[in-house]
Design a protein around this motif. Structure first.
Motif, short mmCIF file in Angstrom:
data_model
loop_
_atom_site.label_atom_id
_atom_site.label_comp_id
_atom_site.label_asym_id
_atom_site.label_seq_id
_atom_site.Cartn_x
_atom_site.Cartn_y
_atom_site.Cartn_z
N GLY A 216 0.90 -1.10 -0.09
CA GLY A 216 0.11 0.00 0.08
C GLY A 216 0.97 1.31 -0.01
O GLY A 216 2.09 1.18 0.44
N GLN A 217 0.32 2.44 -0.39
CA GLN A 217 1.04 3.57 -0.69
C GLN A 217 1.11 4.17 0.78
O GLN A 217 2.03 4.82 1.14
N LYS A 218 0.07 4.04 1.61
CA LYS A 218 0.25 4.89 3.03
C LYS A 218 -0.59 3.67 3.91
O LYS A 218 -1.50 3.19 3.57
N ILE A 219 0.20 3.54 5.20
CA ILE A 219 -0.30 2.60 6.22
C ILE A 219 -0.83 3.46 7.19
O ILE A 219 -0.04 4.30 7.84
N ILE A 220 -2.16 3.26 7.86
CA ILE A 220 -2.35 4.08 8.92
C ILE A 220 -2.72 3.03 9.97
O ILE A 220 -3.38 2.05 9.90
N ASN A 221 -2.23 3.42 11.14
CA ASN A 221 -2.23 2.64 12.51
C ASN A 221 -3.77 3.37 13.38
O ASN A 221 -3.32 4.46 13.75
N CYS A 222 -4.52 2.49 13.44
CA CYS A 222 -5.71 2.91 14.04
C CYS A 222 -6.26 1.82 15.19
O CYS A 222 -7.34 1.45 15.21
N THR A 223 -5.33 1.66 15.82
CA THR A 223 -5.40 0.59 16.89
C THR A 223 -5.70 0.92 18.37
O THR A 223 -5.62 0.04 19.39
N GLY A 224 -5.96 2.07 18.62
CA GLY A 224 -6.47 2.51 20.03
C GLY A 224 -5.57 2.35 20.83
O GLY A 224 -4.32 2.66 21.08
N VAL A 225 -6.07 1.50 21.92
CA VAL A 225 -5.13 1.26 23.18
C VAL A 225 -4.17 0.28 22.90
O VAL A 225 -3.02 0.39 23.68
N PHE A 226 -3.87 -0.21 21.64
CA PHE A 226 -3.01 -0.94 21.26
C PHE A 226 -1.80 -0.43 20.43
O PHE A 226 -1.18 -1.12 19.89
N PRO A 295 -3.10 -2.85 28.32
CA PRO A 295 -4.12 -3.14 27.67
C PRO A 295 -4.55 -4.56 27.22
O PRO A 295 -3.39 -5.37 26.84
N VAL A 296 -5.71 -5.15 27.46
CA VAL A 296 -6.14 -6.34 27.14
C VAL A 296 -7.46 -6.47 26.11
O VAL A 296 -8.27 -5.48 26.41
N ILE A 297 -7.51 -7.47 25.41
CA ILE A 297 -8.80 -7.40 24.49
C ILE A 297 -10.11 -7.50 25.07
O ILE A 297 -11.13 -7.02 25.04
N ASP A 298 -9.94 -8.42 26.11
CA ASP A 298 -11.31 -8.75 27.00
C ASP A 298 -10.98 -8.60 28.54
O ASP A 298 -10.59 -9.10 29.31
N PRO A 299 -10.97 -6.98 28.87
CA PRO A 299 -10.75 -6.49 30.29
C PRO A 299 -11.79 -7.03 31.34
O PRO A 299 -13.00 -7.38 30.97
N SER A 300 -11.33 -7.30 32.49
CA SER A 300 -12.52 -7.78 33.29
C SER A 300 -12.87 -6.59 34.50
O SER A 300 -11.92 -5.76 34.72
N PRO A 301 -13.91 -6.61 35.24
CA PRO A 301 -14.15 -5.22 35.84
C PRO A 301 -13.45 -5.62 37.48
O PRO A 301 -13.32 -6.71 37.78
N LYS A 302 -13.27 -4.45 38.26
CA LYS A 302 -12.56 -4.63 39.36
C LYS A 302 -13.87 -4.41 40.42
O LYS A 302 -14.70 -3.73 40.33
N LYS A 303 -13.94 -4.98 41.51
CA LYS A 303 -14.81 -5.16 42.45
C LYS A 303 -14.87 -3.63 43.01
O LYS A 303 -16.18 -3.00 42.89
N ILE A 304 -13.99 -2.92 43.06
CA ILE A 304 -13.99 -1.40 43.64
C ILE A 304 -14.65 -0.49 42.70
O ILE A 304 -15.66 0.52 43.11
N GLU A 305 -14.57 -0.89 41.14
CA GLU A 305 -15.37 -0.30 40.38
C GLU A 305 -16.91 -0.64 40.69
O GLU A 305 -17.61 0.52 40.46
N ILE A 306 -17.36 -1.81 40.64
CA ILE A 306 -18.79 -2.17 40.87
C ILE A 306 -19.29 -1.51 41.95
O ILE A 306 -20.46 -0.85 42.10
#
Length: 494
Positions: A216-226, A295-306
Motif C-alpha cells: 500500500g502507498q500509505k499505512i495507517i495505525n488505528c489500533t486505539g489502546v494497542f 491493555p487486554v482485548i477482554d478486560p475484567s471489572p474490578k470489585k472497587i469499580e462495581i
C-alpha cells in the motif's frame, strides 16, 4: 460484506491505503478514504468494534465535564459532530434527555450556567435546549429520583446511539464504496524498502493460518489502546504514547429508572461524572475511570469499580439496585494520550493526535467515538497531501450511513423473551456482516450479552447451532464455540 470474496482481492494489488484496526477510528478512515475514490484495505485482528468501540456509554455528546476543564474547542467539535451523526445516521442516533438533580440552590445555578454555555457552544436548533426545573417537574421526569432535600434540577439533552451497530453500518457503507474490510486478519509486521519507508504489511488470516503480503502507498495505525505495540513494530525506540484507562458499565432493569430521562451525577467522589441512561429497554450505569498498566482485548471489572457505581448512583435513586440486580457488566478501555505531567487518567484530554513516523507510518491516537468522522477526515487529508495522489475533498459531512438492518423482518419470533434476536437475523449476520464466532453475534451484531449475561448463556446453544448450519461446521466447532463463549460470559457476570 463477504469475507471470502474480500480475501481474493488481496492478490496482486497495491492499495492507496492500508488501515490497521477496525474500531471506530479505523472504520472512519476507511469510509472517508473510500468515499473519495481511493482503494482501501482494512484489517482487524479480532472482530469489528471488538474492543473499546463496542463498550462505550452509548452517547454521542460534546462532553459536559470538559467545559469545567476549559476544553471548549473539544466540546465545540464534538457537538458539531453530534449534529452531523444525528443527520447522517438517524436510524441509530436519537435524542435523550438527562436530569441533573440538585439539592442546594448554589449548584442549581452553577449547573444551569454550565449547561447554557453547552447550548451556546452547540449553536444549533436540532437538540432541545437545557432548562432549570423545580422539584415537582423533576419527579415527573424521573419518578424514582431521591426526593429528600431535592429542589429540582437542570434538564439537558444529548445524543444516544448503539455503538457497535454504528460501527458495522459504517463498515457496510465503506464496503459499498469499494473498501475491502477483513476481520480476524492479524497484522504481523511492516514491509519496508531500502530507504526504511513502509510499503506494505504482512498479515495472517487467523481462521486459516494463511499468510498475506499486501502492499500500500500509505499505512495507517488505528489500533486505539494497542497503538504503542504497532509503533514498536515500526521502531524499537518508539516512546509510549498511550495511557490506557478502564471504565465499566452496569446494566440493570428499567424499573430502576422509570420514564425516558436519564440521570447525570455531575461530580462524584473521584471527580468524574456518572450516568444512569435508558438503553434498549434497560438502564446503563457508569462509568468509572481506573488507571491500568497494560491493555487486554477482554478486560475484567474490578470489585472497587462495581461498588463505586452502585454506592454513588444509589444516593440519587429511591429504588436502589444491588449487585444481585446487575444483568451484565462490561468493560471498555480508553486510549488516552499520555502526558509527561503526573496525574490520573480522568484529567487527560480526549482530543486526538495524528503522528507521522520517519518511515511514513500514520498513527492516530486518542479521541472519542463522537469524533470518529472528523478524525478520519483529518487523517486522510494529511495523508493525501503527502502522497503522489490527486487531492479530493472529503464528503463524509453529508454522506448517509447505511442501515444494515433495514431489510430484515423484525416481527419474526425472537429466540429470547428478554431481548430480540431471531433466526433470520443470525443468518443475515453470518452471510452479510462477517459474523464468524458466536461472540460476534451476541456482543456486537446484537447486544444480547451486554443486556443479560444469564439469558445469553441460556440461548447460546440455539444461536451457535444456527450458525453451524450456515457456516457448514460440525459438532466439534459447536463445542469449541460454546466453551469459549461460556468463558467470556464470566467477564460479564458479577
Amino acid at each position: 460484506m463477504n469475507r471470502s470474496s474480500n480475501l481474493k482481492l488481496l492478490n496482486n494489488k497495491i492499495f492507496d491505503f492500508i488501515i490497521i484496526g477496525g474500531g471506530a477510528t479505523g472504520l472512519g478512515c476507511a469510509l472517508d478514504a473510500s468515499s473519495r475514490g481511493c482503494s482501501v484495505l482494512l484489517v482487524e485482528k479480532h472482530d469489528f468494534c471488538k474492543g473499546t468501540s463496542s463498550r462505550s456509554t452509548k452517547l454521542i455528546h460534546g462532553g459536559v465535564r470538559y467545559l469545567e476543564k476549559g476544553q471548549f474547542s473539544l466540546v465545540y467539535q464534538a457537538l458539531k459532530e453530534r449534529d452531523i451523526l444525528y443527520q447522517n445516521a438517524s436510524h441509530l442516533v436519537n435524542q435523550v434527555g438527562f436530569l441533573i438533580p440538585t439539592y442546594n440552590i448554589f449548584y442549581k445555578i452553577y449547573y444551569w450556567l454550565g449547561l447554557k454555555l453547552y447550548d451556546l457552544i452547540s449553536g444549533n436548533k436540532i437538540f432541545n435546549k437545557s432548562k432549570m426545573i423545580g422539584k415537582k417537574e423533576a419527579i415527573s421526569l424521573v419518578p424514582n429520583i431521591e426526593r429528600d432535600k431535592l429542589n429540582g434540577g437542570i434538564v439537558y439533552y444529548d445524543g444516544q446511539f448503539n455503538d457497535s451497530r454504528m460501527g458495522l453500518d459504517i463498515a457496510l457503507t465503506a464496503s459499498d464504496n469499494n473498501a475491502v474490510l477483513i476481520n480476524y486478519m492479524s497484522f504481523e509486521s511492516f514491509i519496508k524498502n531500502k530507504k526504511n519507508n513502509i510499503i506494505g504489511v504482512n498479515t495472517t488470516d487467523i481462521l486459516t493460518g494463511n499468510v498475506y503480503k499486501v502492499f500500500g502507498q500509505k499505512i495507517i495505525n488505528c489500533t486505539g489502546v494497542f497503538s504503542d505495540s504497532i509503533l514498536r513494530k515500526d521502531s524499537f525506540n518508539s516512546k509510549p504514547l498511550i495511557k490506557p484507562s478502564q471504565g465499566i458499565h452496569l446494566v440493570v432493569e428499567k424499573k430502576f429508572l422509570k420514564g425516558d430521562f436519564g440521570i447525570l451525577v455531575p461530580k462524584t467522589s473521584d471527580g468524574r461524572i456518572l450516568f444512569a441512561v435508558p438503553w434498549l429497554g434497560h438502564v446503563l450505569l457508569g462509568t468509572t475511570e481506573t488507571d491500568i498498566d497494560k491493555p487486554v482485548i477482554d478486560p475484567s471489572p474490578k470489585k472497587i469499580e462495581i461498588d463505586f457505581i452502585l454506592n454513588t448512583i444509589n444516593k440519587y435513586m429511591e429504588i436502589k439496585p444491588k449487585k444481585s440486580d446487575v444483568k451484565s457488566v462490561f468493560v471498555g478501555l480508553r486510549p488516552l494520550i499520555s502526558s509527561n505531567k503526573k496525574g490520573k487518567s480522568k484529567d487527560l484530554s480526549r482530543t486526538h493526535k495524528i503522528i507521522i513516523s520517519s518511515s511514513g507510518l500514520v498513527s492516530v491516537v486518542g479521541g472519542k467515538w463522537t469524533n470518529y468522522r472528523i478524525m478520519g477526515k483529518e487523517v486522510i487529508d494529511l495523508s493525501l497531501k503527502k502522497m503522489n495522489q490527486k487531492f479530493i475533498k472529503s464528503n463524509t459531512e453529508t454522506l448517509k450511513i447505511k442501515n444494515g438492518l433495514s431489510k430484515l423482518d423484525l416481527k419474526e419470533k425472537s429466540l429470547s423473551k428478554n431481548f430480540y434476536l431471531s433466526k433470520s437475523q443470525i443468518i443475515h449476520f453470518v452471510r452479510n456482516e462477517m459474523a464468524i464466532n458466536i461472540d460476534d453475534i451476541m456482543s456486537r451484531r446484537s447486544r444480547c450479552l451486554f443486556l443479560s449475561s444469564e439469558e445469553s448463556e441460556m440461548i447460546a446453544p440455539i444461536v451457535v447451532k444456527i450458525m453451524s448450519e450456515e457456516l457448514s461446521q460440525n459438532q466439534d466447532w459447536i463445542d469449541e464455540q460454546l466453551t469459549r463463549f461460556n468463558k467470556l460470559i464470566k467477564l460479564y457476570k458479577i
